[in-house]
Scaffold this motif. Structure first.
Motif, PDB file in Angstrom:
ATOM      1  N   LYS A 107       0.823  -1.201   0.000  1.00 13.31           N
ATOM      2  CA  LYS A 107       0.000   0.000   0.000  1.00 13.31           C
ATOM      3  C   LYS A 107       0.864   1.261   0.000  1.00 13.31           C
ATOM      4  CE  LYS A 107      -4.144  -1.886   2.169  1.00 13.31           C
ATOM      5  NZ  LYS A 107      -5.032  -1.846   3.345  1.00 13.31           N
ATOM      6  N   ILE A 108       1.952   1.210   0.776  1.00 10.57           N
ATOM      7  CA  ILE A 108       2.869   2.361   0.815  1.00 10.57           C
ATOM      8  C   ILE A 108       3.504   2.573  -0.551  1.00 10.57           C
ATOM      9  CG2 ILE A 108       5.060   3.197   1.766  1.00 10.57           C
ATOM     10  CD1 ILE A 108       4.207   1.884   4.433  1.00 10.57           C
ATOM     11  N   ALA A 109       3.930   1.473  -1.186  1.00  6.91           N
ATOM     12  CA  ALA A 109       4.550   1.588  -2.519  1.00  6.91           C
ATOM     13  C   ALA A 109       3.535   2.122  -3.530  1.00  6.91           C
ATOM     14  CB  ALA A 109       5.084   0.232  -2.968  1.00  6.91           C
ATOM     15  N   LEU A 110       2.292   1.646  -3.439  1.00  8.34           N
ATOM     16  CA  LEU A 110       1.241   2.122  -4.335  1.00  8.34           C
ATOM     17  C   LEU A 110       0.975   3.603  -4.104  1.00  8.34           C
ATOM     18  CD1 LEU A 110      -0.809   1.272  -6.487  1.00  8.34           C
ATOM     19  CD2 LEU A 110      -2.407   0.792  -4.629  1.00  8.34           C
ATOM     20  N   ALA A 111       0.928   3.984  -2.822  1.00  3.80           N
ATOM     21  CA  ALA A 111       0.711   5.395  -2.497  1.00  3.80           C
ATOM     22  C   ALA A 111       1.875   6.248  -2.992  1.00  3.80           C
ATOM     23  CB  ALA A 111       0.522   5.570  -0.995  1.00  3.80           C
ATOM     24  N   GLU A 112       3.110   5.746  -2.868  1.00  2.00           N
ATOM     25  CA  GLU A 112       4.276   6.477  -3.371  1.00  2.00           C
ATOM     26  C   GLU A 112       4.198   6.630  -4.890  1.00  2.00           C
ATOM     27  OE1 GLU A 112       7.681   4.310  -2.039  1.00  2.00           O
ATOM     28  OE2 GLU A 112       7.676   5.219  -0.056  1.00  2.00           O
ATOM     29  N   ALA A 113       3.816   5.534  -5.565  1.00  4.53           N
ATOM     30  CA  ALA A 113       3.707   5.584  -7.027  1.00  4.53           C
ATOM     31  C   ALA A 113       2.620   6.565  -7.436  1.00  4.53           C
ATOM     32  CB  ALA A 113       3.409   4.194  -7.576  1.00  4.53           C
ATOM     33  N   GLN A 114       1.486   6.549  -6.726  1.00  7.40           N
ATOM     34  CA  GLN A 114       0.389   7.464  -7.025  1.00  7.40           C
ATOM     35  C   GLN A 114       0.829   8.907  -6.782  1.00  7.40           C
ATOM     36  OE1 GLN A 114      -2.545   6.606  -8.362  1.00  7.40           O
ATOM     37  NE2 GLN A 114      -3.018   8.778  -8.523  1.00  7.40           N
ATOM     38  N   ALA A 115       1.531   9.120  -5.646  1.00  6.71           N
ATOM     39  CA  ALA A 115       2.016  10.477  -5.349  1.00  6.71           C
ATOM     40  C   ALA A 115       3.001  10.937  -6.415  1.00  6.71           C
ATOM     41  CB  ALA A 115       2.661  10.511  -3.969  1.00  6.71           C
ATOM     42  N   LEU A 116       3.889  10.033  -6.831  1.00  8.47           N
ATOM     43  CA  LEU A 116       4.858  10.376  -7.872  1.00  8.47           C
ATOM     44  C   LEU A 116       4.135  10.697  -9.173  1.00  8.47           C
ATOM     45  CD1 LEU A 116       7.863  10.620  -8.553  1.00  8.47           C
ATOM     46  CD2 LEU A 116       7.848   8.210  -9.158  1.00  8.47           C
ATOM     47  N   ALA A 117       3.103   9.880  -9.500  1.00 11.25           N
ATOM     48  CA  ALA A 117       2.337  10.149 -10.719  1.00 11.25           C
ATOM     49  C   ALA A 117       1.614  11.489 -10.613  1.00 11.25           C
ATOM     50  CB  ALA A 117       1.336   9.018 -10.968  1.00 11.25           C
ATOM     51  N   ASP A 118       1.067  11.784  -9.420  1.00  9.32           N
ATOM     52  CA  ASP A 118       0.385  13.074  -9.222  1.00  9.32           C
ATOM     53  C   ASP A 118       1.358  14.226  -9.355  1.00  9.32           C
ATOM     54  OD1 ASP A 118      -1.987  11.742  -8.812  1.00  9.32           O
ATOM     55  OD2 ASP A 118      -1.956  11.924  -6.609  1.00  9.32           O
ATOM     56  N   VAL A 119       2.561  14.050  -8.801  1.00 13.30           N
ATOM     57  CA  VAL A 119       3.584  15.107  -8.903  1.00 13.30           C
ATOM     58  C   VAL A 119       3.995  15.296 -10.359  1.00 13.30           C
ATOM     59  CG1 VAL A 119       5.983  15.694  -8.332  1.00 13.30           C
ATOM     60  CG2 VAL A 119       4.425  14.894  -6.547  1.00 13.30           C
ATOM     61  N   ARG A 120       4.154  14.173 -11.073  1.00 18.01           N
ATOM     62  CA  ARG A 120       4.534  14.282 -12.497  1.00 18.01           C
ATOM     63  C   ARG A 120       3.429  14.965 -13.299  1.00 18.01           C
ATOM     64  NH1 ARG A 120       7.417   8.525 -13.975  1.00 18.01           N
ATOM     65  NH2 ARG A 120       9.371   8.979 -12.898  1.00 18.01           N
ATOM     66  N   ALA A 121       2.180  14.560 -12.965  1.00 19.30           N
ATOM     67  CA  ALA A 121       1.068  15.173 -13.693  1.00 19.30           C
ATOM     68  C   ALA A 121       1.010  16.672 -13.402  1.00 19.30           C
ATOM     69  CB  ALA A 121      -0.240  14.493 -13.302  1.00 19.30           C
ATOM     70  N   ALA A 122       1.209  17.034 -12.136  1.00 16.25           N
ATOM     71  CA  ALA A 122       1.198  18.459 -11.779  1.00 16.25           C
ATOM     72  C   ALA A 122       2.358  19.186 -12.447  1.00 16.25           C
ATOM     73  CB  ALA A 122       1.264  18.620 -10.257  1.00 16.25           C
ATOM     74  N   ALA A 123       3.529  18.505 -12.486  1.00 18.46           N
ATOM     75  CA  ALA A 123       4.687  19.122 -13.142  1.00 18.46           C
ATOM     76  C   ALA A 123       4.429  19.270 -14.636  1.00 18.46           C
ATOM     77  CB  ALA A 123       5.934  18.281 -12.892  1.00 18.46           C
ATOM     78  N   ALA A 124       3.786  18.249 -15.229  1.00 16.91           N
ATOM     79  CA  ALA A 124       3.481  18.316 -16.664  1.00 16.91           C
ATOM     80  C   ALA A 124       2.498  19.446 -16.937  1.00 16.91           C
ATOM     81  CB  ALA A 124       2.904  16.984 -17.130  1.00 16.91           C
ATOM     82  N   GLU A 125       1.474  19.545 -16.097  1.00 12.98           N
ATOM     83  CA  GLU A 125       0.497  20.617 -16.267  1.00 12.98           C
ATOM     84  C   GLU A 125       1.175  21.982 -16.126  1.00 12.98           C
ATOM     85  OE1 GLU A 125      -2.752  20.450 -17.128  1.00 12.98           O
ATOM     86  OE2 GLU A 125      -2.552  18.279 -17.327  1.00 12.98           O
ATOM     87  N   ALA A 126       2.062  22.079 -15.136  1.00 14.20           N
ATOM     88  CA  ALA A 126       2.770  23.351 -14.937  1.00 14.20           C
ATOM     89  C   ALA A 126       3.681  23.650 -16.123  1.00 14.20           C
ATOM     90  CB  ALA A 126       3.574  23.307 -13.643  1.00 14.20           C
ATOM     91  N   ALA A 127       4.354  22.586 -16.631  1.00 13.15           N
ATOM     92  CA  ALA A 127       5.247  22.783 -17.777  1.00 13.15           C
ATOM     93  C   ALA A 127       4.445  23.167 -19.011  1.00 13.15           C
ATOM     94  CB  ALA A 127       6.041  21.511 -18.048  1.00 13.15           C
ATOM     95  N   VAL A 128       3.308  22.521 -19.199  1.00  7.57           N
ATOM     96  CA  VAL A 128       2.460  22.837 -20.354  1.00  7.57           C
ATOM     97  C   VAL A 128       1.958  24.275 -20.242  1.00  7.57           C
ATOM     98  CG1 VAL A 128       0.228  22.291 -21.415  1.00  7.57           C
ATOM     99  CG2 VAL A 128       1.808  20.456 -20.832  1.00  7.57           C
TER     100      VAL A 128
END
Length: 161
Positions: free
Chosen positions: A108-129
């Protein structure tokens, strides 16, 4: 001599003994004593037989007692072994349960980390876009800029996600 009472007591005693002998009192007395001796002997034999039976019963009960003691000791030993076996099984099950719960928590922790990383990447992508669209919209003008902007945004989204 005839005037002394002891003499007449002795004479009476001798006469009495003679009468007893003539009547056969000694046979009756001897017979009664023999019967009494036989009865006492029979009672002694019964007592001896009863004593032997009591000794046999006592030995039997001692053997039963010893057997019961051994059986009780075996039951206690088996119960202790069973309790130790159950305790070790419970310990193994508890360790397995803890390991599974730990593994589940780690998953669950690994899944949460992966989800958080994906959310951060998505936020970074949105910010970059958003930053790229702002920069390109200010520096490039016209239909070429719009086409370039749409392609760039799509490409950034595809690479970041």
């Amino acid at each position: 001599m005839f005037a002394e009472p002891e003499f007449w007591v002795a004479v009476a005693f001798v006469i009495l003994m003679g009468v007893f002998a003539w009547v056969g009192v000694h046979r009756t007395v001897l017979k009664a004593l023999d019967h009494r001796a036989e009865r006492i002997k029979a009672e002694l034999d019964d007592a001896r037989r009863l004593k032997e039976e009591a000794a046999k019963v006592l030995a039997e009960y001692k053997a039963r007692h010893a057997s019961a003691e051994r059986e009780a000791q075996e039951i206690v030993t088996n119960a202790r072994a069973e309790a130790e076996r159950i305790a070790s099984e419970a310990k193994a099950k508890m360790e397995d349960f803890v390991a599974r719960r730990t593994k589940t928590a780690e998953s669950k922790i690994a899944l949460a980390e992966a989800q958080a990383l994906a959310d951060v990447r998505a936020a970074a992508a949105e910010a970059a876009v958003a930053a790229a669209s702002t920069v390109l919209s200010q520096s490039v003008k016209g239909p070429v800029a719009d086409d370039l902007l749409v392609k760039g945004i799509a490409e950034v989204r595809q690479k970041l996600n």
